[in-house]
Design an enzyme around this catalytic site. Structure first.
Site, mmCIF file in Angstrom:
data_model
loop_
_atom_site.group_PDB
_atom_site.id
_atom_site.type_symbol
_atom_site.label_atom_id
_atom_site.label_comp_id
_atom_site.label_asym_id
_atom_site.label_seq_id
_atom_site.Cartn_x
_atom_site.Cartn_y
_atom_site.Cartn_z
ATOM 1 N N ASP A 137 0.864 -1.185 0.000
ATOM 2 C CA ASP A 137 0.000 0.000 0.000
ATOM 3 C C ASP A 137 0.889 1.219 0.000
ATOM 4 O O ASP A 137 2.031 1.162 0.455
ATOM 5 C CB ASP A 137 -0.827 0.050 1.285
ATOM 6 C CG ASP A 137 -1.904 -1.009 1.294
ATOM 7 O OD1 ASP A 137 -2.376 -1.344 0.210
ATOM 8 O OD2 ASP A 137 -2.248 -1.466 2.382
ATOM 9 N N ASP A 140 -4.710 -3.502 5.250
ATOM 10 C CA ASP A 140 -5.152 -3.105 6.583
ATOM 11 C C ASP A 140 -6.636 -3.341 6.843
ATOM 12 O O ASP A 140 -7.029 -3.625 7.947
ATOM 13 C CB ASP A 140 -4.777 -1.632 6.861
ATOM 14 C CG ASP A 140 -5.103 -0.719 5.703
ATOM 15 O OD1 ASP A 140 -5.906 -1.123 4.847
ATOM 16 O OD2 ASP A 140 -4.567 0.404 5.656
ATOM 17 N N ASP A 184 -9.175 -6.377 2.630
ATOM 18 C CA ASP A 184 -7.827 -6.774 2.212
ATOM 19 C C ASP A 184 -7.540 -8.225 2.610
ATOM 20 O O ASP A 184 -6.615 -8.850 2.110
ATOM 21 C CB ASP A 184 -6.758 -5.888 2.874
ATOM 22 C CG ASP A 184 -6.756 -4.488 2.300
ATOM 23 O OD1 ASP A 184 -7.179 -4.332 1.150
ATOM 24 O OD2 ASP A 184 -6.321 -3.559 3.002
HETATM 25 P P1 ATP Z 1 -3.468 3.004 0.053
HETATM 26 O O1 ATP Z 1 -2.506 3.840 -0.698
HETATM 27 O O2 ATP Z 1 -2.969 2.645 1.391
HETATM 28 O O3 ATP Z 1 -4.061 1.907 -0.753
HETATM 29 P P2 ATP Z 1 -5.321 5.085 -0.174
HETATM 30 O O4 ATP Z 1 -5.521 5.964 1.003
HETATM 31 O O5 ATP Z 1 -4.553 5.612 -1.296
HETATM 32 O O6 ATP Z 1 -4.748 3.807 0.411
HETATM 33 P P3 ATP Z 1 -8.096 4.811 -0.147
HETATM 34 O O7 ATP Z 1 -8.047 5.051 1.302
HETATM 35 O O8 ATP Z 1 -8.938 3.729 -0.687
HETATM 36 O O9 ATP Z 1 -6.693 4.574 -0.721
HETATM 37 O O10 ATP Z 1 -8.488 6.176 -0.827
HETATM 38 C C1 ATP Z 1 -8.799 6.266 -2.171
HETATM 39 C C2 ATP Z 1 -9.299 7.629 -2.488
HETATM 40 O O11 ATP Z 1 -10.502 7.896 -1.750
HETATM 41 C C3 ATP Z 1 -8.346 8.752 -2.125
HETATM 42 O O12 ATP Z 1 -7.504 9.072 -3.170
HETATM 43 C C4 ATP Z 1 -9.281 9.891 -1.810
HETATM 44 O O13 ATP Z 1 -9.608 10.602 -2.966
HETATM 45 C C5 ATP Z 1 -10.529 9.207 -1.291
HETATM 46 N N1 ATP Z 1 -10.554 9.204 0.175
HETATM 47 C C6 ATP Z 1 -9.637 8.751 1.024
HETATM 48 N N2 ATP Z 1 -10.035 8.890 2.290
HETATM 49 C C7 ATP Z 1 -11.242 9.454 2.269
HETATM 50 C C8 ATP Z 1 -12.194 9.857 3.270
HETATM 51 N N3 ATP Z 1 -11.968 9.688 4.552
HETATM 52 N N4 ATP Z 1 -13.349 10.398 2.859
HETATM 53 C C9 ATP Z 1 -13.613 10.551 1.553
HETATM 54 N N5 ATP Z 1 -12.770 10.198 0.582
HETATM 55 C C10 ATP Z 1 -11.589 9.668 0.915
#
Ligand code: ATP
Length: 889
Positions: A326, A631, A635
């Site tokens: 990730d 996490d 997953d």
């Molecule tokens: P990883 O890199 O660990 O896979 P990530 O944080 O990049 O995780 P997600 O958490 O699935 O992946 O987030 C994907 C997208 O969703 C982000 O790019 C963002 O635009 C949106 N996002 C993330 N957190 C939130 C939140 N708390 N509320 C709304 N949208 C969110």
């Protein structure tokens, strides 16, 4: 009154707790004494006494003890006592080794023990689930394993999977509603969350109503099977090898005894010598040393923040050829800060440092009114559960860092969270889910107007918007507008910023908003927030080290493709010409199509957790050994399917942790690299002492066999053989298990998982070194015996000293795959001390008169030491010399 029928107030008084503050620490302590720990009774453990006696149940040891009894009866008291002493000391050593292995494994279990979020004295704190008591107010969310029986008082889209109790694997919707009458089935008690069940969706709060054996799970605890300890593939292979070695050693021993008797040796002496030889030659201590080496390695990993949950993973780590990791929090710091905004067609920069709520806003198109900026920021914190906390002058975020960044950005504009709570009432929440990439709330403002606020990935949210707000007015969302917004998103993403879009819509009071589908449609697009998440300083180097070690790093992220690529490039994961594959593309690809391109792909972006499984199998299909991080609940299947499933220790849910083989305590990518290095080292160390022990054993058998064949008397006495087995073999072998890795350990490709123990020349080394040790010992014996045939005892003493020294020199050769000269002999001080103490003990056995009687030794004349040293050096230095000759050719 039944628990499920109680309302919140009745629960509070029944459990004597204030729902706003939780229990006090003092009260919790009192209740812990009263109710005991929140644990299920464990199955029986093997007692220490049993473990000790188990050390002697080995067939050969029993024969040796029987033979000793015979020699005792024949009046050889000293021999008998000495042998029994040696057997006892050996037994104690085995006992302590196994105890240590067992203890460190149970300490590991403890570290991976479940935790719970409880409110104590008004503060939310994470505690070990075993310390939770009835009356505790607890919080739980998707991915948590419920740690006690809980009556639910708050629920947001809450669902739980209760198969551990009911056998039903479909999740059940949970609510906080009071039930009219208690239903018999556990599955029907929708306002209860039971110990051992899993939260698969949403979040909730509740009161602990039962702990430990009083829970529904406790009542069926007897039915639960105890987790049995696992063996690693190497341990299984060694067990098989052990059986072969026993047969080989017995055969050779019988040969020695048979020839010895035919040559006219005394039958009784030959039988005792044979049995001693068999005891010495069979590496019965090997499994215990392997376990100790594994568990010590596992402890070293803990110091590097990696907890091994499944022992076989230690070995598999050394074979890993792909790490799928990730991005957020693992490769980056997860310390997000909003640095850019886009709202009403204008771009804004935001300054500041970390989570400190101070910074400036500047419009990039020149001075501008900030009404819409304020609206964007306000809505950003309405749809937000993060909290900003201050500890020792350091600001930190409790909750999701993405939401934390949005909260801090709003605070920089002076927008007060508390005030928002007073002005807006939260009516409904649809929590963020990686699959939807959206989160929504329904709120009511002070004037009674209801509206929805949604935030999430811009490309997803755009599809749910029918208009956009520009300068306070709504415009239809046409294609041009969509392109414009996407271009703004990409501009932010190119700077490695994570982007979140915010949208809203009013909902008249009578509109039914039942699920997220109703909420997240027909929205008005408001604006974008771009946040920086700096890469962790150590990751780029760790990625490079993995590359040198033949391990490919792949980034898997839910983030935007452009953001992911920009960060991938910074970290050396993405290289010119690599492919970046999106979740949408993955959906369209067949397994085979993915398999064709997976080797060239280094970044997977905008993926959902369920894509991970497809990625794991594609890499596995190409013959890779895959490590995969994760996490969340979703997953878990990929973590399970991966060869090494890795869960995050801080951000990871219980489900992810439970399915994983390895937990990263610091959520850091660099820790995976450290664990792989340690995994490779542990395997190499095990190979080192296998090589040492087996070569020594081959040497011991051959010296006896050759002597019998040539018609010489016994070169070593039974008691001397036992001594070599105990003192000379045991300690240095243990020390080899603690050796540091060779410099090239991360400079060579991963090991093939099917590689045998004796691969890469180890088998040849065992036989050739063993042959030379045996021959050199025999040569020393013959030289002395021929010049003075009347003094057999002297020749035997010389043979004994030569054998011991030859092994103790050889042990240094075992530290390297190359040659004894390639490593500093003082690089492993455990080994130096093990060798020094073995030599000192030998000298005592040789020169101290009472021990001379026990070991049938005599003082060796100084000039003969030259012969002994020379002979003892041959096996190691002769072959080290040939290594150099062959290298220089
Ligand atoms: P990883 O890199 O660990 O896979 P990530 O944080 O990049 O995780 P997600 O958490 O699935 O992946 O987030 C994907 C997208 O969703 C982000 O790019 C963002 O635009 C949106 N996002 C993330 N957190 C939130 C939140 N708390 N509320 C709304 N949208 C969110």
């Amino acid at each position: 009154m039944k628990l499920v029928e109680m309302d919140k107030d009745q629960l509070q008084s029944a459990f004597n707790v204030d729902a706003k503050k939780g229990l006090s620490h003092q009260e919790a302590k009192k209740r812990l004494k009263q109710y005991g720990h929140n644990e299920l009774a464990e199955g029986e453990k093997q007692s220490a006494l049993l473990l000790f006696f188990n050390q002697f149940k080995d067939f050969m040891v029993l024969i040796l003890l029987a033979a000793t009894l015979v020699s005792g009866l024949l009046g050889e008291y000293i021999d008998a006592i000495a042998i029994i002493m040696i057997v006892l000391v050996n037994g104690f050593l085995g006992f302590f080794q196994e105890r240590k292995a067992e203890k460190s494994l149970s300490a590991l279990k403890e570290m991976a023990a479940p935790q719970m979020m409880v409110q104590r004295d008004g503060l939310w704190t994470k505690i070990q689930a075993k310390d939770c008591v009835p009356g505790d107010i607890v919080k739980f969310a998707s991915g948590d394993r419920i740690g006690a029986d809980i009556r639910i008082t708050k629920a947001h889209s809450l669902e739980a999977e209760e198969s551990a109790l009911t056998g039903e694997s479909l999740p059940v919707v949970k609510s906080s509603d009071v039930m009219k009458k208690e239903s018999a089935g556990i599955g029907d008690q929708v306002n209860m969350a039971f110990m051992g069940t899993l939260v698969t969706r949403g979040s909730g709060e509740g009161v602990v109503v039962a702990t430990g054996m009083k829970t529904a799970m406790g009542q069926i605890a007897d039915l639960l099977q105890n987790a049995h300890s696992q063996q690693t593939p190497l341990q299984i292979r060694l067990e098989q090898l052990g059986k072969i070695l026993i047969v080989a050693a017995l055969f050779l021993t019988l040969l020695v005894v048979g020839i010895g008797v035919l040559q006219g040796n005394n039958l009784y002496t030959m039988v005792l010598a044979g049995v001693s030889l068999a005891v010495a030659a069979i590496p019965e201590g090997l499994p215990a040393i392997v376990t100790v080496a594994l568990s010590l390695g596992v402890q070293r990993m803990i110091r590097k923040n990696a907890i091994v949950r499944k022992l076989p993973a230690v070995e598999t780590l050394g074979c890993a050829s792909v790490i799928c990791s990730d991005k957020t929090g693992t490769m980056t710091e997860n310390k997000m800060m909003v640095t850019r905004l886009w709202v009403g067609g204008r771009d804004w920069t935001v300054s500041g440092k970390g989570f400190e709520p101070a910074g400036e806003f500047e419009c990039m198109q020149g001075p501008s009114d900030d009404t819409e900026v304020r609206q964007l920021l306000t809505y950003g914190i309405l749809c937000n559960n993060a909290e900003l906390k201050l500890k020792k002058k350091n600001y930190y975020i409790e909750g999701d860092p993405t939401e934390g960044a949005m909260l801090v950005a709003a605070m920089k504009k002076g927008i007060d969270r508390q005030l928002q709570f007073e002005n807006y009432q939260l009516l409904k929440e649809f929590p963020f889910e990686s699959e939807r990439k959206l989160m929504s709330v329904m709120v009511k403002d002070a004037n009674g107007r209801q509206f929805i606020v949604t935030k999430g990935a811009p490309d997803v949210l755009l599809g749910r918007c029918s208009s956009v707000q520009m300068n306070g007015r709504n415009q239809r969302m046409d294609e041009k507008m969509v392109h414009g917004i996407m271009a703004s998103t990409e501009r932010m993403a190119e700077q490695a910023l994570r982007t979140i879009a915010v949208a809203f819509k009013s909902v008249p009071a009578n509109t039914a908003i039942l699920d997220e589908g109703d909420a997240e449609c027909d929205l008005v697009f408001l604006g974008l927030q771009g946040m920086m998440d700096p890469p962790r300083a150590e990751v780029a180097q760790a990625v490079q080290e993995c590359r040198d070690a033949g391990i490919k790093t792949v980034m898997i992220t839910g983030d935007h493709m452009v953001t992911a690529k920009a960060i991938g490039e910074k970290l050396g994961i993405y290289h010119q010409g690599d492919r970046v594959v999106s979740g949408a593309e993955l959906d369209k690809m067949s397994e085979d199509e993915l398999s064709d391109i997976v080797d060239e792909t280094s970044v997977f972006a905008r993926v959902s957790p369920e894509h991970k499984l497809k990625i794991v199998s594609a890499f596995q299909g190409r013959g890779h050994i895959v490590a995969m991080t994760g996490d969340g609940v979703n997953d878990a299947p990929a973590i399970k399917a991966a060869d090494i499933g890795i869960a995050m220790g801080i951000s990871g849910t219980d489900v992810a942790k439970e399915t994983s083989a390895l937990i990263l305590l610091d959520d850091n990518f660099a820790t995976i690299k450290a664990a792989i290095k340690e995994g490779r080292n542990i395997y190499e160390n095990i190979r080192k002492f296998i090589r040492y022990l087996l070569a020594s054993n081959v040497g011991e058998i051959l010296v006896m066999l050759f002597a019998m064949i040539i018609g010489l008397p016994l070169p070593l006495l039974p008691i001397q053989i036992l001594w070599v087995n105990l003192v000379t073999d045991g300690l240095p072998a243990m020390a080899l298990g603690l050796d540091k890795p060779e410099e090239n350990v991360m400079k060579r490709p991963p090991r093939h998982p099917k590689e045998g123990v004796f691969a890469r020349g180890l088998g040849w080394k065992v036989i050739s070194r063993g042959f030379l040790i045996g021959s050199a010992t025999l040569l020393a014996f013959m030289t002395v015996y021929k010049s003075n045939p009347d003094n057999l005892q002297y020749a035997q003493t010389v043979a004994f000293a030569t054998l011991v020294l030859a092994q103790l020199i050889h042990v240094f050769d075992c530290r390297s795959e190359k040659s004894i000269f390639s490593r500093n002999p003082f690089g492993n001080m455990y080994l130096v001390w093990a060798v020094v103490s073995s030599i000192v003990l030998m000298v005592i056995a040789l020169y101290y008169p009472p021990l001379q009687q026990v070991f049938h030794t005599v003082s060796i004349a100084p000039r003969d030491w030259l012969l002994i040293l020379g002979m003892a050096s041959i096996p190691t230095f002769l072959l080290a010399g040939t290594f150099y000759v062959s290298k220089s050719k």
